[in-house]
Design an enzyme around this catalytic site. Structure first.
Site, PDB file in Angstrom:
ATOM      1  CE  LYS A 129      -1.846   9.731  12.415  1.00 14.04           C
ATOM      2  NZ  LYS A 129      -1.533  10.001  11.005  1.00 14.04           N
ATOM      3  CG  ASP A 169      -2.976   7.049   9.817  1.00 12.65           C
ATOM      4  OD1 ASP A 169      -2.133   7.599   9.102  1.00 12.65           O
ATOM      5  OD2 ASP A 169      -2.696   6.044  10.503  1.00 12.65           O
TER       6      ASP A 169
HETATM    7  P1  NDP Z   1      -4.858   1.860   4.875  1.00 16.64           P
HETATM    8  O1  NDP Z   1      -5.586   1.358   6.052  1.00 16.64           O
HETATM    9  O2  NDP Z   1      -5.608   2.366   3.702  1.00 16.64           O
HETATM   10  O3  NDP Z   1      -3.837   0.745   4.341  1.00 16.64           O
HETATM   11  C1  NDP Z   1      -2.876   0.156   5.126  1.00 16.64           C
HETATM   12  C2  NDP Z   1      -2.287  -0.975   4.325  1.00 16.64           C
HETATM   13  O4  NDP Z   1      -1.146  -1.505   4.994  1.00 16.64           O
HETATM   14  C3  NDP Z   1      -3.256  -2.136   4.150  1.00 16.64           C
HETATM   15  O5  NDP Z   1      -3.042  -2.722   2.911  1.00 16.64           O
HETATM   16  C4  NDP Z   1      -2.842  -3.065   5.280  1.00 16.64           C
HETATM   17  O6  NDP Z   1      -3.194  -4.410   5.109  1.00 16.64           O
HETATM   18  C5  NDP Z   1      -1.347  -2.906   5.184  1.00 16.64           C
HETATM   19  N1  NDP Z   1      -0.692  -3.362   6.406  1.00 16.64           N
HETATM   20  C6  NDP Z   1      -0.940  -3.001   7.670  1.00 16.64           C
HETATM   21  N2  NDP Z   1      -0.128  -3.655   8.499  1.00 16.64           N
HETATM   22  C7  NDP Z   1       0.659  -4.424   7.710  1.00 16.64           C
HETATM   23  C8  NDP Z   1       1.707  -5.314   7.972  1.00 16.64           C
HETATM   24  N3  NDP Z   1       2.116  -5.559   9.220  1.00 16.64           N
HETATM   25  N4  NDP Z   1       2.304  -5.929   6.912  1.00 16.64           N
HETATM   26  C9  NDP Z   1       1.898  -5.701   5.648  1.00 16.64           C
HETATM   27  N5  NDP Z   1       0.903  -4.854   5.354  1.00 16.64           N
HETATM   28  C10 NDP Z   1       0.303  -4.248   6.365  1.00 16.64           C
HETATM   29  O7  NDP Z   1      -3.867   2.995   5.436  1.00 16.64           O
HETATM   30  P2  NDP Z   1      -3.111   4.131   4.646  1.00 16.64           P
HETATM   31  O8  NDP Z   1      -2.738   3.663   3.299  1.00 16.64           O
HETATM   32  O9  NDP Z   1      -3.886   5.379   4.810  1.00 16.64           O
HETATM   33  O10 NDP Z   1      -1.801   4.309   5.551  1.00 16.64           O
HETATM   34  C11 NDP Z   1      -0.623   3.531   5.328  1.00 16.64           C
HETATM   35  C12 NDP Z   1       0.548   4.220   6.018  1.00 16.64           C
HETATM   36  O11 NDP Z   1       0.714   5.538   5.481  1.00 16.64           O
HETATM   37  C13 NDP Z   1       0.407   4.423   7.527  1.00 16.64           C
HETATM   38  O12 NDP Z   1       1.686   4.349   8.120  1.00 16.64           O
HETATM   39  C14 NDP Z   1      -0.120   5.848   7.623  1.00 16.64           C
HETATM   40  O13 NDP Z   1       0.165   6.421   8.889  1.00 16.64           O
HETATM   41  C15 NDP Z   1       0.694   6.502   6.525  1.00 16.64           C
HETATM   42  N6  NDP Z   1       0.155   7.748   6.022  1.00 16.64           N
HETATM   43  C16 NDP Z   1      -1.106   7.821   5.505  1.00 16.64           C
HETATM   44  C17 NDP Z   1      -1.575   9.018   4.990  1.00 16.64           C
HETATM   45  C18 NDP Z   1      -2.897   9.120   4.317  1.00 16.64           C
HETATM   46  O14 NDP Z   1      -3.173  10.181   3.720  1.00 16.64           O
HETATM   47  N7  NDP Z   1      -3.734   8.091   4.318  1.00 16.64           N
HETATM   48  C19 NDP Z   1      -0.780  10.257   5.081  1.00 16.64           C
HETATM   49  C20 NDP Z   1       0.568  10.048   5.558  1.00 16.64           C
HETATM   50  C21 NDP Z   1       0.992   8.845   6.037  1.00 16.64           C
HETATM   51  P3  NDP Z   1      -4.499  -5.019   5.850  1.00 16.64           P
HETATM   52  O15 NDP Z   1      -5.642  -4.521   5.044  1.00 16.64           O
HETATM   53  O16 NDP Z   1      -4.270  -6.467   5.784  1.00 16.64           O
HETATM   54  O17 NDP Z   1      -4.486  -4.497   7.269  1.00 16.64           O
END
Ligand code: NDP
Length: 447
Positions: A129, A169
């Site tokens: 990572k 990510d």
């Molecule tokens: P993105 O950056 O696309 O989205 C993250 C989302 O989470 C945004 O809507 C963000 O809001 C929100 N967020 C972040 N912090 C908070 C918080 N404290 N409270 C509420 N909402 C919050 O990331 P991903 O969708 O890619 O990733 C999301 C999760 O999934 C992570 O844990 C990542 O490690 C995991 N993951 C992702 C994969 C992938 O293929 N993308 C694969 C496996 C796991 P804001 O825009 O306001 O920051």
């Protein structure tokens, strides 16, 4: 029968001493060590050759300076990380996260989880990572590009198709992967498509990669529901977040007949009792890069800047935002309100207390290392297409993703039962993920 409590406490205490100030990493390791006590009762040889200590120590940790210049000519300095945790099963594989909260401990927790997740996919990929404490929010397109180029200028010497294959990510989507790939190509003077996944479709990317994590969470939850005579049809579902994972979890859940009654971002959450207008949500998040309150000005929904999305009453909860977003009180509230299934789209979104509440209450809880493995699995399918210079159709790739998620469910469910913890998918995931990596490490000697 031997009791491995002292053994595991010994490993854990040493880990705490040698990795001070990294609470997320401690949390991820503690959960796995807890499950390993159960394995050692049956298979004590997994305690030989320093296996468990080696598993908890990254093979390599790279930390580097990332200088870049703002549009107004100021120099900014961020910190870049790549933790190459374990390559016993294949090249290191895992995403890059750009978020101000990133530090070594967060990257280590994510890399550690990635080892077991990648093992569960059944595909030949090791765990790694990386990322940076760079905050993409509020940056111009040019600033994002310059940052990505500077980041890759250092990272490029550490990665490669057979060595380490990063992906996206939090904060790293298709746009960032494009700039990173461009700089890699320039520096290496090769179009080495297999060096990054999540690429654009015309230059080596795979169909379904964008949707894969969100779809995968829903596919595996659907399997668990079928196993218990339930279905998404007519179910009420909470999805936290509104990024890549959340968006496609919402889409697939609604396609299967569920009503998604809430989503969120870091500014607050939106209650949508009659479902989510996904087209509008995507327009706001992906095109305008706006905040979720904008949604309520154009569609039915109530924005809340306080309280918690976990106060809603639902059949299924899919935390898809970030680590430790769901604590013990939230979990209790969900359980009191009748939740039956919780599957983690994000990495470690539930605290240890929350997991304890779910386990005690009999909630079907699928941890992230199994539930969100669809993203990395489809990345591995992208690598296969790159290696054979092929590109598969959407339906074919989606079908493979679905099969992988069904197999993961069967594997974690059978493993839990085999170790006398039927229905405990935390134990099932940790043990099934561990054994494959452990067998490979033992076969390859003390390295
Ligand atoms: P993105 O950056 O696309 O989205 C993250 C989302 O989470 C945004 O809507 C963000 O809001 C929100 N967020 C972040 N912090 C908070 C918080 N404290 N409270 C509420 N909402 C919050 O990331 P991903 O969708 O890619 O990733 C999301 C999760 O999934 C992570 O844990 C990542 O490690 C995991 N993951 C992702 C994969 C992938 O293929 N993308 C694969 C496996 C796991 P804001 O825009 O306001 O920051």
């Amino acid at each position: 029968m031997a009791n491995y409590d002292d053994e595991m406490s010994g490993y854990y205490d040493k880990l705490l001493r040698r990795n001070a100030g990294e609470p997320e990493f401690h949390q991820a390791v503690a959960e796995v060590l807890d499950s390993l006590k159960i394995v050692l009762q049956k298979d004590p040889h997994y305690n030989d050759y320093g296996l468990i200590e080696r598993l908890c120590e990254p093979e390599r940790q790279i930390i580097f300076r990332v200088p870049w210049v703002t549009d107004s000519g100021e120099v900014r300095v961020n910190r870049g990380f790549r933790v190459q945790f374990n390559s016993a099963l294949g090249p290191y594989k895992g995403g890059l996260r750009f978020h101000p909260s990133v530090n070594l401990g967060i990257i280590k927790f994510l890399g550690f989880e990635q080892i077991f997740k990648n093992s569960l996919t059944g595909l030949p990929i090791g765990g790694g990572k990386g990322g940076s404490d760079f905050d993409p929010k509020g940056k111009s397109e040019q600033e994002i590009m310059r940052f990505c180029q500077s980041f890759m200028t250092e990272l490029h010497r550490h990665i490669g198709e057979y060595r380490d294959v990063p992906a996206g990510d939090i904060g790293v989507g298709g746009r960032e992967v494009g700039y990173l790939f461009g700089q890699y190509r320039r520096l290496s003077n090769e179009h080495e498509s297999g060096v990054l996944t999540g690429k654009g479709l015309t230059w080596g990317g795979s169909l379904v990669r964008t949707e894969a994590t969100g779809y995968g969470v829903v596919y595996i939850t659907n399997e668990a529901m079928k196993h218990n005579g339930d279905s998404f049809d007519g179910a009420k579902v909470i999805v936290s977040g509104s990024g890549n994972v959340a968006t496609y979890a919402i889409q697939k859940a609604q396609e299967l007949g569920a009503t998604v009654i809430g989503f969120s971002d870091s500014s607050g959450w939106v209650e949508t009792p009659n479902g989510v207008n996904l087209e509008l949500l995507r327009e706001i998040k992906e095109v305008r890069r706006g905040r979720v309150d904008e949604y309520c000005k154009e569609a039915e929904g109530t924005f809340h800047s306080d309280g918690s999305i976990w106060d809603l009453s639902a059949d299924v909860a899919l935390p898809c935002a970030t680590q430790n977003e769901l604590d013990g009180d939230h979990a209790q509230k969900l359980v009191d309100n009748g939740v039956k299934y919780v599957a983690e789209g994000a990495n470690m979104p539930s605290t240890a207390d929350a997991i304890e509440v779910f386990r005690k209450s009999g909630t079907h809880f699928i941890p992230g290392k199994a539930a969100n493995a669809g993203g990395v699995a489809t990345s591995a399918l992208e690598m296969q297409q790159n290696a054979s210079r092929d590109s598969w159709s959407f339906d074919y790739t989606d079908e493979r993703l679905k099969r992988i998620m069904e197999n993961i469910f069967r594997n974690i469910s059978d493993t839990a039962a085999e170790y006398d913890h039927e229905g405990d998918y935390v134990v099932g995931s940790n043990i099934a993920g561990f054994k494959k990596v452990a067998d490979a490490m033992l076969a390859q000697g003390v390295i």
